[in-house]
Design an enzyme around this catalytic site. Structure first.
Site, short mmCIF file in Angstrom:
data_model
loop_
_atom_site.label_atom_id
_atom_site.label_comp_id
_atom_site.label_asym_id
_atom_site.label_seq_id
_atom_site.Cartn_x
_atom_site.Cartn_y
_atom_site.Cartn_z
N LYS A 83 33.30 40.15 34.19
CA LYS A 83 34.63 40.80 34.57
C LYS A 83 35.80 39.71 34.25
O LYS A 83 35.73 38.69 34.84
CB LYS A 83 34.90 41.31 35.73
N ASP A 138 30.90 43.36 42.69
CA ASP A 138 31.91 42.34 42.09
C ASP A 138 31.90 41.12 42.58
O ASP A 138 32.79 41.13 43.52
CB ASP A 138 33.25 43.32 42.01
N LYS A 144 33.84 44.19 32.21
CA LYS A 144 34.97 44.93 32.89
C LYS A 144 36.36 44.16 32.82
O LYS A 144 36.21 42.89 32.72
CB LYS A 144 34.66 45.06 34.35
#
Lengths: 306, 278
Positions: free
Chosen positions: A206, A143, A242
């Protein structure tokens, strides 16, 4: 660095587009009113569990806390084997090896934040080094936060380049790019950052680190999902989504699923394409599943807090 | 020119607010003669759920307030009821007839005054220093059970519900109350007194509706710690107790007029051992 056609800012310009703010908020609000009941609700709750990245990103994280969380990720409700495992656990790079050991033998993946999470204010060579270390320790997914500072200063090429480099460092490892929508202030910039990240090779985009407010909102999710859809139309490549930060109730989780389904279709209703970064959400999902199956409202004390 | 009548919409009391039911349903409330009196909200299972969430959220602060402070708040409720006496009296009279309505208001107000006085005496009466065979202090301390579901008796419409709420509040519990099904309106008038009496939002939640629909939900709810079945019909008591056993709820029934026993029924006891030092 040699750039293929798929990896260029030109692609971002070609897709382009801007966001109708009122329209996006209105549509997100309208979709959030959709009523999901009975069997569909159970199905959605089960899917939401499977899509969770169970997350702990605190200064106080210990190996013990990560092991506890990992066992919860594998078997969310020890008393009920029908509840599926979550998709992944998400931790700081230092704890990746602990998490990797703890989830061994299960389907749960290990995601590591990297590149100076949560601010992204880190020198370029250190960013790459952090990704390499996390992968060496066993991370299955990274991430990665973008340098919002650079983007807000107008240097889009810098963002593009850093994502290209991050993806190179990742190789086959799944790269999720956090654009931190709440800091970008406008939906136009959220769309733009999403397109840049995707054009530079992100596997997943994300919404947020979860460390600032607003974190993930329904309109952010909608705008990013539309960017993913437009990107797919242009290139044929399917990028995942996400959402993370502030998603605590089953109701919220289902709203996100509705938006994803309506915008991207059911190919995205899968842990490979959609994730929810959360910690307390899992217990609420378990309680709602209990309620849906038995008709009795559950006792929160029955579920572990960590 | 005649003025258009301003009629009151009776609503729920939930988390300190007065919402309509999430279901939008209502039911007819009748006068003693059997004719139409007003529409009341017919709460749904989701309203029960929301009320329990509100009560759970409010309970720790109410329990951690000093007993003295809780007593003051209970007394304040009595004051607010006194100033709204004409309204309470007309609601009770409309529900159950004029006869005895004044007396009933007196009883309701006096009940709050009585428990206001008990609040800071409860732990002395219920707790204490226990004699044990060893060099220890052994202390028993009463603590609130937590979130208590109260099924109010059908009548008396006001004094009945007050007789169950006041002892529960006295020790620091938060309550989810199912009002009298036949005479719910005085309970809503009471809610308006509570809302202006420094009772923190969520400590008392009052729902109106059909008991056969709502009692099973409340009795089986995993996050409710005790249920007062005073207002449950005899034929439904066994099922209610079985549902309550799901999470080992304390089951409570009214004993009679105000007494420490009534408040103690809503309490749990913690016993502490402490070595005697020299």
């Amino acid at each position: 660095m040699a750039m293929t056609e798929a990896l260029s800012m030109e692609l971002v310009e070609r897709i382009g587009g801007s966001v109708d703010k009122v329209g996006a908020e209105e549509r997100a609000a309208a979709l959030s009113k959709r009523s999901i009941k009975k069997d569909s609700k159970l199905w959605a709750l089960d899917l939401a569990v499977r899509c969770i990245d169970l997350t702990t990103l605190e200064g106080q994280d210990t190996p013990g806390k990560v092991r506890q969380m990992a066992s919860k990720a594998i078997r969310p409700d020890p008393g009920d084997p029908t509840i599926p495992s979550v998709a992944a656990v998400c931790v700081y790079p230092r704890l990746v090896s602990v998490a990797k050991e703890a989830v061994k033998g299960s389907s749960v993946k290990v995601a590591s934040v990297a590149t100076g999470f949560p601010s992204g204010q880190m020198a370029a060579d250190l960013r790459v080094e952090e990704i390499r270390r996390a992968i060496a320790d066993g991370a299955d997914e990274i991430d990665n936060v973008i340098s919002r500072g650079a983007l807000l200063a107008g240097d889009e090429q810098a963002i593009f380049d850093e994502v290209v480099v991050a993806k190179e460092a990742c190789g086959d490892v799944h790269l999720k790019v956090i654009i931190e929508a709440g800091e970008l202030a406008t939906y136009d910039r959220v769309r733009r950052a999403s397109l840049i990240a995707m054009a530079a090779g992100a596997d997943v985009i994300k919404t947020s680190t979860g460390k600032i407010s607003p974190a993930s909102t329904l309109p952010f999710c909608l705008v990013m999902a539309e960017a993913i859809r437009d990107f797919q139309h242009e290139t044929g490549r399917k990028v995942g989504l996400k959402v993370a930060g502030g998603i605590r109730s089953s109701k919220d989780a289902i709203r996100y699923l509705v938006i994803v389904n309506e915008t991207l279709g059911d190919d995205w209703l899968d842990p490979d394409m959609f994730r929810i970064g959360a910690s307390s959400l899992l217990n609420d999902l378990l309680m709602q599943i209990h309620k849906q199956r038995t008709g009795i409202y559950a006792d929160p004390d029955r579920y572990t807090q960590d | 020119m005649s003025r258009v009548e301003v009629r009151k919409t009776y609503k729920l009391y939930l988390g300190g607010d007065f919402p309509r039911s999430e279901s939008g349903r209502s039911y007819e409330v009748l006068k003693p003669q059997g004719t139409f009196l007003a529409n009341a909200v017919r709460a749904s299972r989701k309203d029960v759920r929301d009320a329990v969430v509100a009560a759970r959220k409010a309970q720790p602060n109410w329990a951690s307030a000093t007993a003295y402070n809780r007593g003051q708040v209970l007394y304040r409720i009595a004051e607010m009821m006194e100033t709204r006496r004409p309204e309470l009296a007309s609601e009770v009279a409309a529900a159950e007839g004029k006869r005895g309505s004044d007396k009933q208001i007196d009883t309701a107000i006096d009940t709050f005054v009585w428990y206001a006085g008990l609040a800071d005496k409860l732990s002395q009466i219920a707790g204490g220093l226990n004699p044990v065979a060893g060099p220890y202090f052994n202390l028993t301390v009463p603590e609130p059970t937590g979130v208590v579901g109260i099924v109010a008796p059908e009548s008396p419409s006001l004094a009945g519900v007050v007789a169950r709420i006041a002892p529960a509040l006295c020790g620091g519990n938060a309550t989810v109350v199912l009002a009298s099904e036949a005479h719910p309106l005085p309970s809503i008038a009471l809610a308006e007194c509570l809302a202006t009496a420094d009772v923190p939002g969520g400590v008392v939640n009052i729902l109106t509706g059909h008991k056969d629909e709502l009692v099973p939900i409340l009795a089986s709810h995993g996050d409710v710690d005790a249920i007062d079945i005073t207002g449950v019909e005899d034929s439904a008591i066994a099922d209610t107790e079985i549902a309550a056993a799901g999470n080992i709820k304390r089951v409570i029934r009214a004993e009679g007029s105000p007494s420490p026993t009534e408040a103690i029924a809503f309490m749990e006891f913690k016993t502490v051992w402490h070595p005697k030092g020299t």
